[in-house]
Design a protein around this motif. Structure first.
Motif: not given
Length: 561
Positions: A37, A41-42, A45, A49, A54, A270, A274, A311-312, A314-315
């Motif tokens: 993630d 995942g980052n 985006l 983050m 993070k 992830c 994500n 998760a919501e 941070c993402n």
């Protein structure tokens, strides 16, 4: 879309593996997990983050029980570099957790990566280079030999840098990126060459990651590729085989599960899937799939709502309400037939609360992951009698007779059709109370009563009532309390009636618990009306239920007497 897609798109040619073994295998244990993630995942985006987000995500991953976390691509940005340093300098890495970082096969990027990792207690360096023919030809313009040489050279550099920093417990991971689109023989060749340099041993661990960087085929083909590799890789017993499925065809979960059947030891992905394009494999779904089969996943999602919230946040991406296992509507039934089956399932479970979980439409107990039963059944225009009855019983203890369930569901249907939306628990209860007389000032209220037996064996009722705000007397005689009350009520109603149905139950197990009564009256015009009464005294509850059932047919009140 074009009429003949075969003129533009070629079907993927499956691997010829006639003696495949994975279809006969069964999943019996969880894999090693790697959360990516904070890296893969980052990178996916629109707004990557910052360090605060993070760090919040890092703490949540630890709370979930992850022991391997890919935290950054430290040579890609200063933010990623600084985050790795923060974890190390502030001693935020638990003793049983290994951080992982990613690097391309470039000398300067590898050196920068090791600068970020200096002083780390345990770390995995993840090296990759693309190996598929399309990438070799179009993107990098490399021959097979040049691709192998690049991977081998980078591996030598990484081994040398690891040996120069013996205070860190190092692990090496190599990914032939785009493995799923690479010739099986060449993927095997390049991994053999890399392993020859690293020389994996117990004190020098190695991971070979075989990613479905882009899904190009059905999951069974990916499983064949994994089994082929595991059966032919000469270092198989000395390395961990990992998979990193993406979800371009919407089959990332199936790819991961079949890859595990085919021999994979580890899964990278992830939370909630994500990742680039359509995302990575969803580790929550994969872990919960195992859990639902009685396999301990090694990850803890006991507080799933909190995991979703982090998760919501941070993402800055929503988790779909219908997301498997974790979505807000994952355990919710609106359909009448579904609600009826679930209601019957819960009724059956009351008799065997500690047995195996067997519940229609609910593969696991929502309470296991921190969800309540309140969201299991919700009412809208698609709902039937069981949905409303379930909500009333769960929240207020009223066990409506089946005929009353049907009558009330018609009232609910009319209401939901009128405003077109979902009916909340509070609105449902308010409708029930108003329709069946459970209000503070019912149209026909019992104030006090007394009874006495006659020599002929009948019962006489003398009551004080309030009819539409006017107090008056009510007298009647019959074979019992209700028949006496019905006889007296005939002069207050515009239409003759008879009592057709009666039910009662207590609202608790104590001797002083309140009682609930349900009475249905049939009127001369063919209408059936229900009334409900609740009282500590069963007789008062029954009389008030009868009054509520006939209140819609009240004549103008008599003068006070």
């Amino acid at each position: 879309m074009i009429a003949q897609p075969a003129t533009k798109y070629r079907p993927w040619q499956p691997l010829a593996l006639a003696d495949r073994r994975w279809p006969s295998n069964t999943l019996t244990r969880a894999p090693r997990w790697l959360s990516t993630d904070l890296r893969d995942g980052n990178q996916a985006l629109a707004e990557p983050m910052d360090s605060a987000r993070k760090l919040m995500f890092w703490e949540q991953l630890l709370a979930c029980g992850f022991k391997e976390i890919e935290v950054a691509f430290p040579s890609a940005s200063q933010t990623d570099f600084d985050f790795v340093r923060q974890l190390i300098d502030e001693q935020r890495i638990p003793e049983d957790v290994t951080i992982q970082v990613l690097t391309q096969a470039r000398e300067d990027l590898i050196a920068r990566t090791f600068d970020a990792l200096r002083g780390a207690p345990r770390a995995t360096v993840h090296l990759y280079n693309a190996t598929a023919p399309l990438f070799r030809r179009l993107v990098f313009r490399q021959s097979e030999a040049e691709s192998v040489a690049l991977a081998v050279s980078a591996t030598r550099q990484i081994r040398s840098l690891c040996e120069s920093q013996p205070q860190t417990a190092w692990c090496f991971e190599y990914s032939p990126e785009t493995f799923s689109a690479t010739e099986p023989e060449f993927a095997l060749q390049i991994c053999e060459a890399v392993a020859d340099v690293w020389q994996p041993e117990e004190h020098r661990p190695m991971i070979v990651n075989l990613p479905a960087t882009v899904e190009v085929s059905t999951p069974n083909v990916y499983a064949d590729q994994i089994e082929y590799f595991c059966r032919h890789f000469s270092y198989r017993d000395r390395v961990c085989v990992s998979v990193h499925p993406h979800n371009d065809r919407g089959t990332g979960i199936a790819c991961a599960e079949l890859a595990m059947l085919a021999g994979a030891d580890r899964v990278e992905g992830c939370l909630f899937g994500n990742g680039e394009r359509t995302g990575n494999v969803c580790l929550v779904t994969l872990a919960m799939n195992l859990y639902s089969q009685g396999i301990a996943p090694g990850l803890d999602f006991s507080d799933m709502p909190r995991v979703v919230e982090v998760a919501e946040t941070c993402n800055q991406l929503p988790v779909h309400p219908r997301h498997p296992w974790a979505g807000k509507l994952a355990y919710t039934a609106f359909s009448g037939s579904h609600q009826d089956a679930i209601k019957k399932g819960f009724e059956a479970r009351k008799n065997q609360p500690d047995g195996f979980w067997e519940m229609p439409y609910l593969p696991i107990d929502p309470r296991d992951i921190g969800c309540t039963y309140e969201a299991v059944i919700r009412v809208n225009s698609q709902s039937g009698k069981s949905g409303s009855a379930w909500i009333i019983e769960e929240n207020h203890g009223l066990q409506m007779p089946r005929a009353l369930q049907q009558a009330f569901s018609q009232q609910v249907q009319q209401e939901t059709d009128r405003h077109g939306g979902e009916m909340t628990q509070n609105a449902l209860w308010q409708l029930f109370r108003e329709r069946y007389g459970l209000v503070s000032q019912p149209a026909l209220a019992l104030l006090e009563f007394s009874t006495q037996s006659t020599p002929g064996g009948t019962m006489q009722l003398q009551a004080r009532i309030r009819s539409r705000g006017v107090e008056q007397s009510l007298n009647g005689e019959g074979n019992g309390l209700l028949s006496a009350a019905a006889q007296g009520l005939q002069r207050l109603t515009t239409t003759p009636f008879v009592i057709k149905d009666y039910h009662e139950h207590t609202l608790g197990e104590r001797s002083d618990s309140r009682s609930a009564t349900y009475i249905c009256c049939l009127f001369a015009d063919g209408q059936r009306n229900w009334g409900v009464g609740i009282d500590n005294d069963i007789s008062r509850a029954s009389l008030q239920a009868l009054f509520n059932a006939v209140s819609r047919y009240l004549d103008d009140p008599l003068p006070a007497s």
